[in-house]
Motif scaffolding. Sequence first.
Motif, PDB file in Angstrom:
ATOM      1  N   GLU A 144       0.275  -1.347  -0.092  1.00 27.65           N
ATOM      2  CA  GLU A 144       0.299   0.152   0.150  1.00 27.65           C
ATOM      3  C   GLU A 144       0.776   1.068  -0.199  1.00 27.65           C
ATOM      4  O   GLU A 144       0.602   2.190   0.450  1.00 27.65           O
ATOM      5  N   ARG A 145       2.047   1.204  -0.323  1.00 28.85           N
ATOM      6  CA  ARG A 145       3.329   2.478  -0.396  1.00 28.85           C
ATOM      7  C   ARG A 145       3.733   2.662  -1.491  1.00 28.85           C
ATOM      8  O   ARG A 145       4.327   1.376  -2.046  1.00 28.85           O
ATOM      9  N   PHE A 146       4.160   3.602  -2.569  1.00 31.36           N
ATOM     10  CA  PHE A 146       4.936   3.809  -3.527  1.00 31.36           C
ATOM     11  C   PHE A 146       6.401   4.719  -2.100  1.00 31.36           C
ATOM     12  O   PHE A 146       6.634   5.002  -1.577  1.00 31.36           O
ATOM     13  N   HIS A 147       7.451   3.975  -3.078  1.00 33.54           N
ATOM     14  CA  HIS A 147       8.619   4.534  -2.692  1.00 33.54           C
ATOM     15  C   HIS A 147       9.262   4.724  -4.180  1.00 33.54           C
ATOM     16  O   HIS A 147       8.954   4.291  -4.582  1.00 33.54           O
ATOM     17  N   PHE A 148      10.148   5.500  -3.452  1.00 31.58           N
ATOM     18  CA  PHE A 148      11.355   6.266  -4.691  1.00 31.58           C
ATOM     19  C   PHE A 148      12.452   5.384  -5.070  1.00 31.58           C
ATOM     20  O   PHE A 148      13.040   4.769  -4.668  1.00 31.58           O
ATOM     21  N   LEU A 149      12.875   5.222  -6.539  1.00 33.44           N
ATOM     22  CA  LEU A 149      14.304   4.865  -6.682  1.00 33.44           C
ATOM     23  C   LEU A 149      15.019   5.199  -6.676  1.00 33.44           C
ATOM     24  O   LEU A 149      16.092   5.346  -7.424  1.00 33.44           O
ATOM     25  N   GLY A 150      14.940   6.989  -7.598  1.00 31.20           N
ATOM     26  CA  GLY A 150      15.791   7.530  -8.187  1.00 31.20           C
ATOM     27  C   GLY A 150      15.359   8.220  -9.300  1.00 31.20           C
ATOM     28  O   GLY A 150      14.048   8.522  -9.548  1.00 31.20           O
ATOM     29  N   ARG A 151      16.050   8.688  -9.906  1.00 36.11           N
ATOM     30  CA  ARG A 151      16.247   9.177 -11.207  1.00 36.11           C
ATOM     31  C   ARG A 151      16.025   8.720 -12.763  1.00 36.11           C
ATOM     32  O   ARG A 151      17.067   7.658 -12.597  1.00 36.11           O
ATOM     33  N   ARG A 152      15.125   8.741 -13.553  1.00 35.89           N
ATOM     34  CA  ARG A 152      14.285   8.228 -14.540  1.00 35.89           C
ATOM     35  C   ARG A 152      15.737   8.250 -15.361  1.00 35.89           C
ATOM     36  O   ARG A 152      16.348   7.606 -16.458  1.00 35.89           O
ATOM     37  N   SER A 153      15.557   9.798 -15.546  1.00 38.15           N
ATOM     38  CA  SER A 153      17.224   9.797 -16.471  1.00 38.15           C
ATOM     39  C   SER A 153      18.623   9.220 -16.665  1.00 38.15           C
ATOM     40  O   SER A 153      19.887   9.720 -16.851  1.00 38.15           O
ATOM     41  N   GLY A 154      18.826   9.085 -14.835  1.00 40.69           N
ATOM     42  CA  GLY A 154      20.204   8.497 -14.300  1.00 40.69           C
ATOM     43  C   GLY A 154      20.408   9.358 -13.874  1.00 40.69           C
ATOM     44  O   GLY A 154      21.740   8.923 -13.126  1.00 40.69           O
ATOM     45  N   VAL A 155      20.055  10.400 -13.437  1.00 41.05           N
ATOM     46  CA  VAL A 155      20.691  11.837 -12.916  1.00 41.05           C
ATOM     47  C   VAL A 155      20.939  11.033 -11.588  1.00 41.05           C
ATOM     48  O   VAL A 155      20.644  10.446 -10.683  1.00 41.05           O
ATOM     49  N   ILE A 156      22.364  12.534 -11.202  1.00 39.53           N
ATOM     50  CA  ILE A 156      22.630  10.863 -10.026  1.00 39.53           C
ATOM     51  C   ILE A 156      22.968  12.319  -8.832  1.00 39.53           C
ATOM     52  O   ILE A 156      23.292  13.432  -8.585  1.00 39.53           O
ATOM     53  N   ASN A 157      22.376  12.226  -7.704  1.00 42.94           N
ATOM     54  CA  ASN A 157      21.133  13.340  -6.389  1.00 42.94           C
ATOM     55  C   ASN A 157      22.959  12.847  -5.464  1.00 42.94           C
ATOM     56  O   ASN A 157      22.357  11.760  -5.012  1.00 42.94           O
ATOM     57  N   VAL A 158      23.691  13.903  -5.277  1.00 40.10           N
ATOM     58  CA  VAL A 158      24.353  13.444  -4.239  1.00 40.10           C
ATOM     59  C   VAL A 158      24.338  14.305  -3.269  1.00 40.10           C
ATOM     60  O   VAL A 158      24.570  15.774  -3.001  1.00 40.10           O
ATOM     61  N   GLY A 159      23.609  14.228  -2.213  1.00 38.12           N
ATOM     62  CA  GLY A 159      23.271  15.283  -1.552  1.00 38.12           C
ATOM     63  C   GLY A 159      22.249  16.122  -1.848  1.00 38.12           C
ATOM     64  O   GLY A 159      22.892  17.533  -0.927  1.00 38.12           O
ATOM     65  N   GLY A 160      21.531  15.914  -3.084  1.00 44.01           N
ATOM     66  CA  GLY A 160      21.065  17.572  -3.818  1.00 44.01           C
ATOM     67  C   GLY A 160      21.795  18.406  -4.369  1.00 44.01           C
ATOM     68  O   GLY A 160      21.302  19.134  -4.676  1.00 44.01           O
ATOM     69  N   LEU A 161      22.976  17.906  -5.299  1.00 49.97           N
ATOM     70  CA  LEU A 161      23.605  18.169  -6.152  1.00 49.97           C
ATOM     71  C   LEU A 161      23.199  17.089  -6.816  1.00 49.97           C
ATOM     72  O   LEU A 161      23.903  16.264  -7.280  1.00 49.97           O
ATOM     73  N   LYS A 162      22.853  17.869  -8.412  1.00 50.33           N
ATOM     74  CA  LYS A 162      22.554  16.861  -9.074  1.00 50.33           C
ATOM     75  C   LYS A 162      23.729  16.514 -10.599  1.00 50.33           C
ATOM     76  O   LYS A 162      23.795  17.740 -10.681  1.00 50.33           O
ATOM     77  N   ILE A 163      23.605  15.737 -10.857  1.00 48.96           N
ATOM     78  CA  ILE A 163      24.805  15.570 -11.325  1.00 48.96           C
ATOM     79  C   ILE A 163      24.513  14.489 -13.255  1.00 48.96           C
ATOM     80  O   ILE A 163      23.717  13.031 -12.889  1.00 48.96           O
ATOM     81  N   SER A 164      24.970  15.214 -13.664  1.00 47.28           N
ATOM     82  CA  SER A 164      24.945  14.588 -15.436  1.00 47.28           C
ATOM     83  C   SER A 164      25.878  13.142 -15.522  1.00 47.28           C
ATOM     84  O   SER A 164      26.597  13.219 -15.225  1.00 47.28           O
ATOM     85  N   PRO A 165      25.385  11.693 -15.902  1.00 54.83           N
ATOM     86  CA  PRO A 165      26.411  10.736 -15.727  1.00 54.83           C
ATOM     87  C   PRO A 165      27.020  11.247 -17.383  1.00 54.83           C
ATOM     88  O   PRO A 165      28.173  10.929 -16.815  1.00 54.83           O
ATOM     89  N   GLU A 166      26.969  12.458 -18.345  1.00 49.79           N
ATOM     90  CA  GLU A 166      27.370  11.658 -19.428  1.00 49.79           C
ATOM     91  C   GLU A 166      28.564  12.599 -19.354  1.00 49.79           C
ATOM     92  O   GLU A 166      29.603  12.862 -20.063  1.00 49.79           O
ATOM     93  N   GLU A 167      27.795  13.919 -18.598  1.00 50.70           N
ATOM     94  CA  GLU A 167      29.082  15.279 -18.237  1.00 50.70           C
ATOM     95  C   GLU A 167      30.311  14.246 -17.457  1.00 50.70           C
ATOM     96  O   GLU A 167      31.680  14.973 -18.071  1.00 50.70           O
TER      97      GLU A 167
END
Lengths: 470, 81
Positions: free
Chosen positions: A363-386
């Motif tokens: 009965e619960r939804f859980h967050f898995l991460g970003r669809r785009s693969g963007v990496i969230n390091v402590g709130g700072l978002k990083i594009s893997p491609e960069e």
Amino acid sequence: MTASPPEAAGPAPSLKDRIAAALVSGAASALIGAERSVTLSGLADGWFLSSPASEVAGRCVLVRTRSPLAAALALTSLDGIAGRLILCPPDLDATQLAQAAATAGADLMVGDVEDDEGPSGLAHHRIAFEPIRGGPDGVAGAPATEWALFTSGTSGAPKMVAHTLQGLTGAIGQPGAVASAPPPVWATFYDIRRYGGLQMLLRALTGGVSLLLTDAREPPAGFLGRMRDHGVTHLAGTPSHWRRALMSPALAELSPRYLRLSGEIADQAVLDSLRARFPQAAIGHAYASTEAGVGFEVTDGLAGFPAAYLERDDGTVAMRVVDGTLQLRSARTARGYLGADAPPLGDADGWVDTGDLVERRGERFHFLGRRSGVINVGGLKISPEEVEAVINACPGVRMSRVVGRASPLLGALVAAEVVLTDAAGDPAGARGLIMAHCRATLPPHKTPASIRFVEALKVGAAGKLERRLA
Amino acid sequence: MSLRSLIEDQMRQVAAEQQKRLAPLSDELVLLDSGLDSLCFAIVVARLEDELGEDPFATSEDIDFPITFGDFVRFYDRVAA
């Protein structure tokens, strides 16, 4: 929840009007920075810009400051006067600032740094920490100043989204409020120049209560000590901020009534740790994005959110899950991205795709991460491609894949898998070379925390690297 | 190599990589005063996981976060035991 007045009912009250309306007479509420403070009554009455209001009325103004308190002074002075204000986050570099000024059509810049010239050709006015003459009396301002905020974007030209004060304050209620309790004293680990921190600033200003501000220059132990000295009762930060605070002895000296987490996935471990440390406090984790606004708050102490949220309609925010991704439709959504070529923010029916992957478990939804693969390091978002582009530029590297690696302390870290051109080469030497190159080119949070050498990387049917959470 | 010296090595290496000045590591040293920031700690914990196959921050039932360097070593000692 505080209901927003309907837009049709004439011009919305300005931020100054709302501070004045919220102030309880005799209360000494203030914005309290590391170095100085400003009372809310001073904010409601004063003008803090070196240029008179008549010069900024209706104009597009860049707000770029070293101190977060200066940004608060500028925002309060400008709302209801400027046509559009652009709130720059602290880490914007000169190139990004020039791009933003051009995209937003900036007419002038206000700041608190003498030698910060800003984009060429733009007039620069100072923000004062004491009220000065030149206030808006008799000046016809803008009926509804547009607030442009930067998305916590990843690379290249930063994106800005346009909000109104009404939309930004639409989700602000009084959590954990008890009628007989003394007024709350808020503190925020967030920087108020980003969406999450701005929510806290507006919450304090429109609620007439004090707020302690910090910035990257203040050590965490110093900020926690100030919180103790000021008797902070309500405290907000990302899960990463909280994990760091939990490692500080100074946290034990606080007795908050309300703790709030947002900006990253709040996992069960951090929620349980906070519950154990502060058994009496109300604990909530909120979901919000710069584009979609505040979505919802969860207060049952469990990670994720109840599946029943998808069926509820409180008249403000509706939610749905499409292809495993959360979508929101909300009165608090931004008006759109700035810029002529900007893509639409939502679909024709107003649904905004958050890009956040969710999974239903019972009965619960859980967050898995970003669809785009963007990496969230402590709130700072990083594009893997960069990061991959930097690694791939190293001699001896054939290709690389950068993924998020789960970190219990920061949510995620950057991890790289690298294929060398010469499989029989010297991995230790290559590792040193790649790390040195990344450190010279990228900020620390984008530099891989670990490198693994592999023989090959899987490329999918569309010719793209296959990405998944490591 | 003992668990303690493995942890010390990782902290020294990450401090050097991130150009941080690491305080002398004693049991009483408060981690937040060690000179390492939260990114450094996250990297130390990730590399220790690679070395030990264990990440007590992710798996421990213990929800008290370590505050001193001594706590940190004991935190790992318990999962390794």
